[in-house]
Design an enzyme around this catalytic site. Structure first.
Site, PDB file in Angstrom:
ATOM      1  N   SER A  76       0.837  -1.194   0.000  1.00  0.00           N
ATOM      2  CA  SER A  76       0.000   0.000   0.000  1.00  0.00           C
ATOM      3  C   SER A  76       0.879   1.254   0.000  1.00  0.00           C
ATOM      4  O   SER A  76       1.677   1.454  -0.914  1.00  0.00           O
ATOM      5  CB  SER A  76      -0.947  -0.054   1.202  1.00  0.00           C
ATOM      6  OG  SER A  76      -1.981   0.889   1.081  1.00  0.00           O
TER       7      SER A  76
ATOM      8  N   ASP B 254      -8.768  -5.121  -6.052  1.00  0.00           N
ATOM      9  CA  ASP B 254      -8.273  -4.128  -5.102  1.00  0.00           C
ATOM     10  C   ASP B 254      -8.332  -2.764  -5.772  1.00  0.00           C
ATOM     11  O   ASP B 254      -7.794  -2.572  -6.873  1.00  0.00           O
ATOM     12  CB  ASP B 254      -6.833  -4.481  -4.709  1.00  0.00           C
ATOM     13  CG  ASP B 254      -6.257  -3.546  -3.661  1.00  0.00           C
ATOM     14  OD1 ASP B 254      -7.000  -2.671  -3.163  1.00  0.00           O
ATOM     15  OD2 ASP B 254      -5.059  -3.686  -3.341  1.00  0.00           O
TER      16      ASP B 254
ATOM     17  N   HIS C 100      -7.562  -5.797  -0.240  1.00  0.00           N
ATOM     18  CA  HIS C 100      -6.342  -5.007  -0.085  1.00  0.00           C
ATOM     19  C   HIS C 100      -5.437  -5.516   1.034  1.00  0.00           C
ATOM     20  O   HIS C 100      -4.316  -5.053   1.181  1.00  0.00           O
ATOM     21  CB  HIS C 100      -6.708  -3.543   0.179  1.00  0.00           C
ATOM     22  CG  HIS C 100      -5.531  -2.618   0.196  1.00  0.00           C
ATOM     23  ND1 HIS C 100      -4.693  -2.440  -0.891  1.00  0.00           N
ATOM     24  CD2 HIS C 100      -5.028  -1.819   1.181  1.00  0.00           C
ATOM     25  CE1 HIS C 100      -3.745  -1.579  -0.587  1.00  0.00           C
ATOM     26  NE2 HIS C 100      -3.926  -1.185   0.666  1.00  0.00           N
TER      27      HIS C 100
END
Length: 496
Positions: free
Chosen positions: A318, A375, A416
């Protein structure tokens, strides 16, 4: 390794029967066999543990400390009735559901001394991604666990500060062959108003532990890998001020990241996301910026191991994936690092524009983006009409709906989640094949983090069989499906 290993025959799709009824019959029979094997496995384990009463007392096994994993909130709450899934006959179970049996095929510690450069993108991972080469799969999973350790370090010490000798940073590494040499901190360029900072001091903390630098210092592992590996691992967004930086999506010049005269791309053309660059370049009160920390530590390690073959691997999830690209760009731009500098990113957002992407690749950094098709983060910031932001490097595209263990409507948090990413990599064979039947990573790690997104069948079987840890200890999972449904809060951990 001169070429990718030929895919085994198991990579091809199994023959499909002519009628739906025949398929359902075969699936039902297969499921009953797998579930029977699963029951037998745990009954056998229980018998072994209870046998031999005359033997000397056995000391409890020392349980390997588990890194606390990021538990992303569920964005879409489901009603209790929505837990129901398709009937057992419609779910294709893996014969290696929970069992801690030795893996098939080559050892996860197989010798890669002759092939590590290809595995780290020497030729752009040509022929290694689809189908996914087993050695590359192990490397990606291994670097995912380094990121997991970065999350663990932060979650266990959220108020850690640079230079705090009274409470040194502890990183729960999964790989004993590596040693942490320096913690890494990132500082937000924005802050709370003073009155709000007094009311919520934790949320107002500008400088937070974001990752670490580690080096392989095991001679045996150095020989196995063919080089000494320096790892820079970075977690994703965890603090309020980091979220605030994430939404600063305007592009700003990235010309300070490299020597403009040496760059093949005009320095004024290369631009990056404002918030990411702020977190990377902002210094804290009495502490250097993340950029300074990384460059200083890498230079120190390169000088220490001068004359050896060294690789630098930057990995993140991320926000950490975005910072990993900025780090790689700076290292190759200044010429401080030997090539290759390789990035393995998980669920990373876009970092900069086309000129920046060209600069990163022209500078020699190799980027492999691991992306889940469902995602949303890898599609951010958006690029209307294909302008502004650009993807960097090669992509390994996964699909959470291909997992037989996850619900097909798994929510955004699950799609995610870092553990979900590692789970999908471990089970991926190719874009044209089903989930790997002999995947070695226990799905109970998913149950711990994303239980609401695991199919009810697996939750029920784990609950019925009173699953326990390999080491003999219990792990409390407050709020997990097992505890909510009145089952023992214990899980079995399979070692990859």
């Amino acid at each position: 390794m001169t070429s990718a290993a030929a895919p085994p025959t198991s990579l091809h799709r199994p023959a499909v029967s002519a009628t739906h009824g025949a398929r359902a019959s075969v699936a039902a029979s297969s499921n009953r066999v797998h579930l029977g094997n699963l029951e037998h496995l745990f009954r056998s384990r229980g018998a072994v543990e209870s046998s031999g009463t005359a033997a000397a007392p056995v000391q409890p096994a020392r349980r390997r400390q588990q890194a606390p994993l990021l538990r992303l909130p569920s964005f879409f709450k489901r009603a209790k009735g929505d837990f129901a899934v398709a009937k057992e006959e419609q779910v294709d179970l893996s014969p290696r559901l929970f069992q801690p049996v030795p893996p098939d095929g080559p050892s996860p510690r197989g010798d890669i001394a002759a092939s590590w450069r290809r595995l780290h993108g020497e030729d752009g991972w040509r022929g290694l991604l689809d189908p996914l080469h087993p050695d590359l799969r192990r490397e990606i999973v291994r670097y995912g666990e380094f990121v997991d350790a970065a999350y663990g370090a932060f979650l266990s010490q959220p108020d850690a500060t640079p230079g705090d000798l009274a409470a040194p940073v502890h990183v729960p590494l999964h790989d004993a062959a590596y040693r942490v040499t320096a913690p890494l901190f990132a500082t937000s360029s924005v802050g709370f108003p003073s009155w709000l900072a007094l009311a919520a001091p934790c949320a107002a903390q500008r400088t937070s532990l974001v990752g670490y630098v580690a080096v392989c210092d095991s001679p045996d592992e150095v020989r196995r890998m063919g080089r000494r590996d320096i790892v820079i691992a970075l977690r994703g967004t965890c603090t309020v001020l980091e979220w605030a930086e994430n939404f600063r999506a305007g592009l700003v010049p990235a010309n300070e990241a490299v020597d403009a005269a040496a760059s093949p791309v005009s320095a004024s053309d290369a631009k990056v996301e404002c918030g990411f660059r702020n977190l990377y370049k902002t210094a804290g009160n009495g502490s250097p910026s993340l950029s300074e920390m990384v460059v200083t530590e890498v230079r120190r390690l390169l000088k220490k191991y001068e004359g050896e073959e060294v690789s630098i691997t930057v990995t993140g999830h991320s926000l950490g994936a975005a910072l990993a690209v900025l780090i790689a760009d700076e290292l190759v731009g200044h010429g401080d690092a030997p090539k290759p500098v390789t990035v393995f990113s998980f669920g990373g957002p876009r970092v900069g524009n086309c000129a920046f992407a060209e600069r990163v690749e022209a500078g020699g950094a190799r980027v492999l983006r691991v992306v889940n098709a469902h995602d949303v983060v890898p599609h951010l910031p958006p690029r209307p009409g294909g302008r502004w932001y650009a993807d960097i490097g090669r992509e390994l595209r996964l699909d959470s709906r291909a997992s037989p263990y996850l619900r097909p409507d798994a929510d955004a948090a699950c799609c995610h989640d870092l553990e979900a990413y590692i789970h999908l990599v471990d089970g991926f064979l190719s874009s044209h094949c089903p989930f790997r039947a002999n995947a070695k990573r226990s799905i109970l790690r998913l149950l711990k983090n994303q239980g609401g997104n695991v199919k009810q069948l697996y939750i029920s079987k784990a609950m019925d069989m009173r699953v326990r840890l390999d080491a003999g200890g219990a792990v409390d999972m407050p709020g997990s499906p097992l505890s909510r449904l009145g089952a023992p809060s214990t899980v079995l951990e399979c070692v990859h």
